[in-house]
Design an enzyme around this catalytic site. Structure first.
Site, PDB file in Angstrom:
ATOM      1  N   ARG A  38      -5.745  -8.062  -9.767  1.00 28.31           N
ATOM      2  CA  ARG A  38      -6.402  -9.299 -10.070  1.00 28.31           C
ATOM      3  C   ARG A  38      -7.705  -9.172 -10.373  1.00 28.31           C
ATOM      4  NH1 ARG A  38      -9.143  -9.771  -5.397  1.00 28.31           N
ATOM      5  NH2 ARG A  38      -8.113  -8.761  -3.542  1.00 28.31           N
ATOM      6  N   HIS A  79     -13.812  -5.375   7.721  1.00 29.16           N
ATOM      7  CA  HIS A  79     -13.339  -4.767   6.723  1.00 29.16           C
ATOM      8  C   HIS A  79     -13.395  -5.534   5.621  1.00 29.16           C
ATOM      9  CE1 HIS A  79     -12.272  -1.712   9.540  1.00 29.16           C
ATOM     10  NE2 HIS A  79     -11.566  -2.630  10.122  1.00 29.16           N
ATOM     11  N   LYS A 111       0.708  -1.270  -0.245  1.00 33.29           N
ATOM     12  CA  LYS A 111       0.061   0.010  -0.230  1.00 33.29           C
ATOM     13  C   LYS A 111       0.904   1.372   0.040  1.00 33.29           C
ATOM     14  CE  LYS A 111      -3.871  -2.119   2.638  1.00 33.29           C
ATOM     15  NZ  LYS A 111      -4.389  -2.955   1.568  1.00 33.29           N
TER      16      LYS A 111
HETATM   17  P1  ADP Z   1     -11.992  -8.629  -3.135  1.00 32.73           P
HETATM   18  O1  ADP Z   1     -11.337  -7.281  -2.853  1.00 32.73           O
HETATM   19  O2  ADP Z   1     -11.668  -9.469  -4.341  1.00 32.73           O
HETATM   20  O3  ADP Z   1     -13.285  -8.575  -2.668  1.00 32.73           O
HETATM   21  P2  ADP Z   1     -11.063  -9.886  -0.690  1.00 32.73           P
HETATM   22  O4  ADP Z   1     -10.424  -8.869   0.412  1.00 32.73           O
HETATM   23  O5  ADP Z   1     -12.266 -10.351  -0.268  1.00 32.73           O
HETATM   24  O6  ADP Z   1     -11.130  -9.516  -2.169  1.00 32.73           O
HETATM   25  O7  ADP Z   1     -10.011 -11.154  -0.929  1.00 32.73           O
HETATM   26  C1  ADP Z   1     -10.411 -11.978  -2.094  1.00 32.73           C
HETATM   27  C2  ADP Z   1      -9.603 -13.096  -1.721  1.00 32.73           C
HETATM   28  O8  ADP Z   1      -8.095 -13.294  -1.654  1.00 32.73           O
HETATM   29  C3  ADP Z   1     -10.049 -13.988  -0.504  1.00 32.73           C
HETATM   30  O9  ADP Z   1      -9.890 -15.273  -0.506  1.00 32.73           O
HETATM   31  C4  ADP Z   1      -9.030 -13.649   0.692  1.00 32.73           C
HETATM   32  O10 ADP Z   1      -8.867 -14.427   1.707  1.00 32.73           O
HETATM   33  C5  ADP Z   1      -8.056 -13.437  -0.130  1.00 32.73           C
HETATM   34  N1  ADP Z   1      -6.865 -12.232   0.062  1.00 32.73           N
HETATM   35  C6  ADP Z   1      -6.605 -11.097  -0.475  1.00 32.73           C
HETATM   36  N2  ADP Z   1      -5.837 -10.370   0.136  1.00 32.73           N
HETATM   37  C7  ADP Z   1      -4.862 -11.371   0.936  1.00 32.73           C
HETATM   38  C8  ADP Z   1      -3.857 -11.285   1.906  1.00 32.73           C
HETATM   39  N3  ADP Z   1      -3.121 -10.111   1.530  1.00 32.73           N
HETATM   40  N4  ADP Z   1      -3.540 -12.333   2.533  1.00 32.73           N
HETATM   41  C9  ADP Z   1      -4.390 -13.380   2.414  1.00 32.73           C
HETATM   42  N5  ADP Z   1      -5.467 -13.548   1.682  1.00 32.73           N
HETATM   43  C10 ADP Z   1      -5.590 -12.445   0.908  1.00 32.73           C
HETATM   44  P1  ADP Z   2      -7.560  -4.563   2.258  1.00 30.56           P
HETATM   45  O1  ADP Z   2      -6.357  -4.418   1.648  1.00 30.56           O
HETATM   46  O2  ADP Z   2      -7.773  -5.232   3.601  1.00 30.56           O
HETATM   47  O3  ADP Z   2      -8.770  -4.577   1.266  1.00 30.56           O
HETATM   48  P2  ADP Z   2      -8.499  -1.521   2.161  1.00 30.56           P
HETATM   49  O4  ADP Z   2      -7.210  -0.544   2.526  1.00 30.56           O
HETATM   50  O5  ADP Z   2      -8.909  -1.998   0.884  1.00 30.56           O
HETATM   51  O6  ADP Z   2      -7.439  -3.084   2.748  1.00 30.56           O
HETATM   52  O7  ADP Z   2      -9.434  -1.389   3.432  1.00 30.56           O
HETATM   53  C1  ADP Z   2     -10.474  -2.313   3.435  1.00 30.56           C
HETATM   54  C2  ADP Z   2     -11.524  -1.676   4.275  1.00 30.56           C
HETATM   55  O8  ADP Z   2     -11.296  -1.149   5.514  1.00 30.56           O
HETATM   56  C3  ADP Z   2     -12.344  -0.477   3.435  1.00 30.56           C
HETATM   57  O9  ADP Z   2     -13.224  -0.907   2.385  1.00 30.56           O
HETATM   58  C4  ADP Z   2     -12.913   0.312   4.599  1.00 30.56           C
HETATM   59  O10 ADP Z   2     -14.224  -0.168   5.083  1.00 30.56           O
HETATM   60  C5  ADP Z   2     -11.803   0.269   5.555  1.00 30.56           C
HETATM   61  N1  ADP Z   2     -10.832   1.397   5.645  1.00 30.56           N
HETATM   62  C6  ADP Z   2      -9.706   1.471   5.027  1.00 30.56           C
HETATM   63  N2  ADP Z   2      -9.081   2.505   5.276  1.00 30.56           N
HETATM   64  C7  ADP Z   2     -10.035   3.301   5.750  1.00 30.56           C
HETATM   65  C8  ADP Z   2      -9.811   4.597   6.488  1.00 30.56           C
HETATM   66  N3  ADP Z   2      -8.673   5.335   5.981  1.00 30.56           N
HETATM   67  N4  ADP Z   2     -10.806   4.971   6.965  1.00 30.56           N
HETATM   68  C9  ADP Z   2     -11.996   4.403   7.148  1.00 30.56           C
HETATM   69  N5  ADP Z   2     -12.147   3.198   6.887  1.00 30.56           N
HETATM   70  C10 ADP Z   2     -11.160   2.767   6.239  1.00 30.56           C
END
Ligand code: ADP
Ligand code: ADP
Ligand code: MG
Length: 480
Positions: free
Chosen positions: A291, A234, A115
């Site tokens: 992806r 989240h 990130k």
């Molecule tokens: P999307 O953003 O596609 O909705 P999710 O956050 O729900 O994705 O993750 C999609 C799939 O990838 C899930 O099976 C989740 O467990 C896996 N996944 C995504 N990022 C990671 C990570 N950094 N470590 C482990 N599993 C991950």
């Molecule tokens: P991941 O890699 O686990 O998907 P993201 O950065 O995409 O992580 O964040 C996942 C979720 O966490 C977001 O969809 C939101 O609900 C929450 N989130 C992330 N960053 C923030 C923020 N700065 N303020 C509030 N909510 C957040």
């Protein structure tokens, strides 16, 4: 491309294979010992066992998968999502072995997998960012100064985090030092990278993401937005497209920003740029997922474009056959992730045998699943059973079809998020479109779901009794 190996399992492996077959491409499945009889294995033209159940002994064995692919004369590897899909080294090795990688270049995967590197890569492109710092932080005193500047609450985030993991909200300064230490050690153990940073915690955000698509010829497009604000831990559970809060102007602005993010890392193929949208409709770049995304079908339904087909075409070096002007939103789509989880027990994974399993079908219903009646839901992997997607000319029609599909979906043996889905799609806040990422925290509780279910059971019983009495009455009539 004549033969593709899908380095994944379950619903996404099947989903990818279906498109490959449609395109006249042969498919190879890989499987672990517990997945031997899984539908993705039966569906594929060829299938090979890669190892034991734990994913680090099977689905994560990149080198072994490449060897198998070579021995079977595979032309391309599609990684699905999860597992090896965001592993830059694997993508490189696939290409080094003269197999086509159906995904973005390793450079884009590497940058966007962090990130912090992502923020750094896009900073010259005029992309709005969540206030915070854009470098790893370890000094608690410095963290306190930064937090004071941006104002509490703040969010400590793991740079390598994903899947909703590696985030800690800090409400006040006295908790900062302790929370930071925990975040760092958690990030180290979960992601092998202890880098954490600080972002302002946006109070009432919506998660809006943009699907992007580009080819190797420098054409970049976006396929509009997906609303993914209904989350637990989240992580998304309900998604829809389009979002009810975007107007044409904002849609275009966010689409253009997403395309800039894709350009910043020379992106190729299908990808997703995630944003948070605050109450005043300011949007901020969160991260890019390099992806296919779980929720990609809602975009497919409103645009009529098969994203996996496009991924394959782009990987083959073809030029995109449509331009931004050709793309239009038509109708509305909603998706429910059907997880084997107990919504009455804090969404705890619920493993077991699918004693009964029958999916819904019908007009406007799409079910992407990877299970059959009688199968075990293994403890080793993500507990998602299926993606249930419905489409309608209007949002209302899509929602009505979803409610009917949930009703028709029969699962026994494990708990699922189906009743939770019903709760969401019937909820006034969801219906009105007036919700944010705190929907679950604000409106949902196990007790509410329970009492709703009990009330419905009571009403159903009353109706059944009434019907019985009426039938009995009618049966008696001829005797009178
Ligand atoms: P999307 O953003 O596609 O909705 P999710 O956050 O729900 O994705 O993750 C999609 C799939 O990838 C899930 O099976 C989740 O467990 C896996 N996944 C995504 N990022 C990671 C990570 N950094 N470590 C482990 N599993 C991950
Ligand atoms: P991941 O890699 O686990 O998907 P993201 O950065 O995409 O992580 O964040 C996942 C979720 O966490 C977001 O969809 C939101 O609900 C929450 N989130 C992330 N960053 C923030 C923020 N700065 N303020 C509030 N909510 C957040
Ligand atoms: Mg994310």
């Amino acid at each position: 491309m004549k033969k593709i190996l899908v380095a994944n399992r379950g619903e996404i492996a099947l989903r990818v294979m279906k498109t490959a077959r449609k395109m006249g491409i042969k498919t190879v499945a890989v499987f672990s010992t517990v997945d031997r009889n899984a539908p993705h294995v039966k569906y594929a033209d060829e299938a090979v066992c890669v190892g034991e159940a734990p994913s680090n002994k099977s689905y994560l064995l990149g080198d072994k998968i490449i060897e198998l692919a070579k021995s079977l004369n595979v032309d391309g590897i599609h990684p699905g999502y999860g597992f090896l899909s965001e592993n830059a080294e694997f993508a490189e090795k696939v290409e080094q072995n003269n197999i086509t990688w159906i995904g973005p270049g390793s450079k884009a995967i590497r940058i966007m997998g962090s990130k912090l590197a992502a923020k750094d890569a896009v900073k010259d492109y005029d992309i709005p960012m969540v206030p915070g710092i854009d470098e790893a932080i370890t000094d608690p005193e410095r963290a306190k100064r930064i937090a004071a500047e941006i104002g509490f609450p703040i969010l400590i985030k793991a740079s390598a985090g994903g899947g909703g993991k590696g985030m800690r909200i800090v409400e006040q300064e006295k908790d900062l030092e302790d929370q930071m230490k925990r975040a760092i050690s958690e990030a180290e153990s979960a992601f092998g990278d202890g880098s954490v940073f600080i972002e302002k915690y946006i109070g009432s955000p919506r998660h809006i993401e943009i699907q992007v698509l580009s080819d190797t010829w420098g054409n970049y497009l976006h396929l509009f937005e997906r609303e993914c604000s209904i989350q637990r831990r989240h992580q998304k559970v309900v998604e829809e497209a389009p979002s009810v809060v975007l107007n044409e102007e904002l849609r275009q602005k966010m689409g253009e920003a997403a395309v800039k993010v894709a350009k910043a890392c020379d992106y190729v193929g299908a990808g997703t740029v995630e944003f948070l949208l605050d109450e005043n409709k300011n949007f901020y770049f969160l991260e890019m997922n390099t992806r296919l995304q779980v929720e990609h079908p809602v975009t497919e339904l409103i645009t009529g474009i098969d994203l996996v087909e496009q991924q394959i075409r782009v990987a083959r070096g073809e030029v995109l056959k449509f331009s931004q002007q050709d793309l239009k939103i038509s109708g509305h789509a909603v998706e429910l992730r059907v997880y084997a989880e107990d919504p009455l027990e804090d969404f705890m994974p619920s493993v077991g045998t699918l004693e009964k399993y029958r999916g819904p079908s019908g007009e406007g219903v799409r079910l992407d699943d990877g299970f059959e009646e009688g199968m075990e839901v293994p403890i080793y992997y993500d507990p998602m059973l299926a993606k249930l997607i419905t489409y309608g000319k209007s949002r209302e029609e899509a929602i009505q079809r979803m409610l009917q599909a949930i009703k028709d979906y029969e699962v026994k043996g494990v708990s699922t998020t189906l009743p939770f889905g019903k709760f969401v799609f019937e909820h006034e806040a969801f219906r009105s479109g007036n919700f944010d990422t705190h929907f679950v925290k604000k409106y949902y509780s196990a007790e509410k779901l329970q009492s709703q279910t009990e009330e419905e059971a009571r009403l159903a019983a009353i109706i059944a009794i009434r019907q019985y009495l009426e039938d009995r009455e009618q049966l008696r009539l001829p005797n009178n």
